[in-house]
Design a protein around this motif. Structure first.
Motif, short mmCIF file in Angstrom:
data_model
loop_
_atom_site.label_atom_id
_atom_site.label_comp_id
_atom_site.label_asym_id
_atom_site.label_seq_id
_atom_site.Cartn_x
_atom_site.Cartn_y
_atom_site.Cartn_z
N ASP A 260 6.01 2.68 3.22
CA ASP A 260 5.24 3.89 2.98
C ASP A 260 5.98 4.74 1.95
O ASP A 260 7.10 4.43 1.53
CB ASP A 260 5.00 4.67 4.27
N THR A 261 5.35 5.84 1.54
CA THR A 261 5.92 6.66 0.48
C THR A 261 7.21 7.35 0.91
O THR A 261 8.09 7.60 0.08
CB THR A 261 4.91 7.72 0.01
N ASP B 87 1.61 1.89 2.60
CA ASP B 87 0.82 3.09 2.93
C ASP B 87 1.12 4.17 1.89
O ASP B 87 2.17 4.79 1.91
CB ASP B 87 1.19 3.58 4.33
N ASN B 88 0.16 4.39 1.02
CA ASN B 88 0.32 5.34 -0.08
C ASN B 88 -0.49 6.60 0.15
O ASN B 88 -0.80 7.33 -0.78
CB ASN B 88 -0.12 4.66 -1.40
N SER B 89 -0.83 6.86 1.42
CA SER B 89 -1.74 7.97 1.71
C SER B 89 -1.04 9.32 1.82
O SER B 89 -1.66 10.36 1.60
CB SER B 89 -2.51 7.69 3.00
N LYS C 154 1.30 12.59 1.06
CA LYS C 154 1.60 13.33 -0.16
C LYS C 154 2.98 12.93 -0.67
O LYS C 154 3.90 12.69 0.12
CB LYS C 154 1.55 14.83 0.11
N HIS D 292 -3.70 4.65 -7.45
CA HIS D 292 -4.12 4.15 -6.14
C HIS D 292 -4.24 5.29 -5.15
O HIS D 292 -5.18 5.36 -4.36
CB HIS D 292 -3.13 3.11 -5.64
N GLN D 293 -3.27 6.22 -5.18
CA GLN D 293 -3.31 7.36 -4.27
C GLN D 293 -4.52 8.23 -4.54
O GLN D 293 -5.20 8.68 -3.61
CB GLN D 293 -2.02 8.18 -4.40
N ARG D 294 -4.81 8.49 -5.81
CA ARG D 294 -5.99 9.28 -6.14
C ARG D 294 -7.26 8.55 -5.72
O ARG D 294 -8.24 9.16 -5.30
CB ARG D 294 -6.02 9.58 -7.64
N GLN E 231 -7.51 6.53 -3.11
CA GLN E 231 -7.62 6.69 -1.66
C GLN E 231 -8.22 8.05 -1.31
O GLN E 231 -9.09 8.16 -0.45
CB GLN E 231 -6.24 6.57 -1.01
N CYS F 299 -9.72 2.29 -6.71
CA CYS F 299 -9.19 3.09 -7.81
C CYS F 299 -9.70 2.60 -9.15
O CYS F 299 -9.35 3.14 -10.18
CB CYS F 299 -7.66 3.09 -7.79
#
Length: 301
Positions: free
Chosen positions: A63-64, A107-109, A111, A150-152, A154, A184
């Motif tokens: 994850d981030t 998991d890139n969800s 912040k 990818h985050q944008r 999601q 994306c």
């Protein structure tokens, strides 16, 4: 060192951090003078062992938060005064980001405001004189761009799904599996094809001019998608770099700052000599005359 990521029971966070720092120090500071055959063998093996360990650490908790934790320890070395240490840190950072992209369960969800810092740190070396460092830095920035897109994507898919649900449409109906895989890529204003525009490709241009242009492109392109937090971290890192004693880093810091603020045209031109003159003029104003150029006045970090 290779066992750090597979120890059971899991290490206490403080001990894991200590061992990670020790491993990075051992690899990045490995000497090169009067190398014996054994030391040369270590040079060829240890970086790969380190990269495998870092990749396994990330895979344990993909994850981030874990990515940020690991990159922060690597990037401590990116601004080292020793060129080989900088090169090794940039290589490891880029390798880790490359492996991140290939993790299907990543998991890139969450912040990730400090992504702005990571982008700026690598972008400082896009115009570096050593080509191997330049290419590694460019790939690292590109991988961060993929993560950002990818985050944008999601965030957009969640908004779409929530909107559909409020209209009586189920999540599965609102976003089919094939749409989830390429989310994306599919909505207006945010496509991975834009990543092609991250770099200026013109092999007929002077390599230093190309370095200037590609450094400026980072601020211009990422600025379209950064959150406010990411933008702030990017600017802090870029502005601090303006005072770096390494001239090419100082120049890059200025270019990144101006480009994110939409003021890069004040520095750019068609000739390398002209861009260099513009950049050096502004650096003199900031570093020697202790004045703030008009383009940076009102900047809040």
């Amino acid at each position: 060192m290779g066992k750090l990521s597979t120890m059971t029971p899991a290490l206490e966070p403080a001990l894991e951090t200590h061992l990670l720092r020790a491993a990075l120090h051992a690899v990045f500071t490995l000497g090169t003078e009067k190398d014996t055959t054994q030391v040369q063998d270590l040079h060829s093996v240890l970086p790969d062992v380190l990269d495998a360990m870092l990749g396994n650490l990330l895979a344990e908790s993909p994850d981030t938060n874990r990515l940020h934790y690991t990159l922060e320890h690597i990037n401590y070395w990116i601004l080292s005064r020793v060129s080989r240490e900088r090169a090794r840190a940039i290589r490891s950072s880029t390798t880790l980001l490359r492996s991140t992209i290939t993790l299907p369960e990543f998991d890139n969800s969450a912040k990730f405001p400090r992504m702005g810092h990571q982008v700026a740190q690598l972008a400082l070396f896009i115009g570096y004189p050593a080509k191997d460092i330049t290419w590694q830095a460019r790939e690292g920035v590109y991988r961060l761009y993929q993560l950002l897109l990818h985050q944008r994507g999601q965030a957009h898919s969640e908004d779409s799904a929530n909107s559909a649900a409020s209209n009586g449409i189920g999540r599965t109906q609102a976003l089919q599996p094939e749409q989830q895989m390429c989310v994306c890529l599919s909505f207006p204003g945010l496509t991975v094809h834009e990543a092609k525009d991250l770099w200026v490709w013109d092999w007929h241009q002077d390599c230093r001019l190309l370095g200037y242009k590609n450094t400026a492109r980072v601020g211009e392109v990422f600025g379209k998608f950064f959150s406010e937090g990411q933008r702030r971290f990017f600017l802090r890192t870029a502005v601090l770099a303006i005072q770096d004693p390494l001239l090419c880093v100082s120049q890059a810091g200025l270019l990144l700052t101006y480009s994110l603020l939409g003021e890069a045209q004040q520095l750019m031109g068609d000739k390398q000599e002209g861009v260099t003159a513009n950049v050096m003029r502004q650096l003199r104003v900031i570093r020697h005359l202790r004045r703030v150029p008009e383009a940076l006045q009102g900047l809040c970090l």
